[in-house]
Motif scaffolding. Sequence first.
Motif, PDB file in Angstrom:
ATOM      1  N   ARG A 288     -79.362 -45.237  19.811  1.00  0.00           N
ATOM      2  CA  ARG A 288     -80.311 -44.226  20.273  1.00  0.00           C
ATOM      3  C   ARG A 288     -80.996 -44.664  21.562  1.00  0.00           C
ATOM      4  O   ARG A 288     -81.209 -45.846  21.794  1.00  0.00           O
ATOM      5  CB  ARG A 288     -81.395 -43.979  19.218  1.00  0.00           C
TER       6      ARG A 288
ATOM      7  N   SER B 155     -84.456 -42.932  23.847  1.00  0.00           N
ATOM      8  CA  SER B 155     -85.427 -41.860  24.070  1.00  0.00           C
ATOM      9  C   SER B 155     -85.873 -41.890  25.523  1.00  0.00           C
ATOM     10  O   SER B 155     -86.068 -42.958  26.102  1.00  0.00           O
ATOM     11  CB  SER B 155     -86.647 -42.035  23.155  1.00  0.00           C
TER      12      SER B 155
ATOM     13  N   GLU C 153     -84.229 -37.460  22.703  1.00  0.00           N
ATOM     14  CA  GLU C 153     -83.646 -38.645  22.071  1.00  0.00           C
ATOM     15  C   GLU C 153     -82.166 -38.364  21.831  1.00  0.00           C
ATOM     16  O   GLU C 153     -81.813 -37.378  21.178  1.00  0.00           O
ATOM     17  CB  GLU C 153     -84.324 -38.991  20.748  1.00  0.00           C
TER      18      GLU C 153
ATOM     19  N   SER D 163     -78.700 -39.729  20.233  1.00  0.00           N
ATOM     20  CA  SER D 163     -78.186 -40.653  19.223  1.00  0.00           C
ATOM     21  C   SER D 163     -76.678 -40.489  19.111  1.00  0.00           C
ATOM     22  O   SER D 163     -76.185 -39.359  18.984  1.00  0.00           O
ATOM     23  CB  SER D 163     -78.827 -40.381  17.861  1.00  0.00           C
TER      24      SER D 163
END
Length: 307
Positions: A15, A17, A26, A28
């Motif tokens: 991940r 952000s 964000e 992922s």
Amino acid sequence: MLAVKTLRSNLNIFRRSIWLMGNQFEISLVANDLIWAESKITDAINEINRVDKLLSALGDNSKVNEINRNAGVKPVKVDPEIFRLIDRSLQISALTYGAFDITYVSADKAADVKPSAFVNTYSNYKNVVLDPQAVTVFLKEKGMRISFASIGKGYAADRAKYILQMQGVSSGVINAGGDLLTWGTQPNNADWTIGAADPELQTQPFANLNIGNMCIATSVNAERHAAISNRPQVNMVNAKKGFPVSEIMRVSVISPTAELSDAMATPIMNMGVNAGLYLINQLNQISCLIIDDHNRIYTSKGIDKAD
């Protein structure tokens, strides 16, 4: 300067952000290699930045700015990508009977415009003229403007997903300011799901929503929420029928794209419970969950409540 958090891994989910387009994104990815995942996430961020620049109304080179400057003057030739996004926006406007609309009236013109003219003339999607052959956009009235604020974030998320998929990322989630766009499956091959909580029982989900290969976008009536939180609730009353009318506090829309979910959430809130559910139930591959100002929960077709 953009603030970027450190990339981390957990069970093969990587991940990052970052603050983009006025929202916290964000990204992922499900992957086995940190360096590979980091490279792909960077490519997705670059695409979001490209979309942000493309749809911006700032700068002399901005096509959106050029369209707005030439309102009531002449059509403006635009990039096919912008043309298609405006075309889809107008279709959503027609679908929602104008509840969704990318047009508005400029600040300098607003002072001279009668309230009735805002909707009828200056803030009216029907006064946007598209020419598919010339790929031009024309705003009929001087003082008309367009903005992608209500759809740009979702479109950018869709584009980032496309870039990631084209580069071999088979599973992932993009959280765009709270809107969740997913594809593929979790590391354990399970679908991506979220639990929707009863407002009065926040730790107890009343429905498990499967959002695999879909997007869920949520719109909250912040003004109404604050009013109810800070003073005794006062119900609006239907003047003709004399009974209390409920307002929507929160609506979540699930559809195949972030663009569509993002664009539909606020209009459904403005349309009200019955009209909103009726519209959604007529459409394919789209569903919604509504909570009104009495914390009553309504679901469209395609959403099953938990046992």
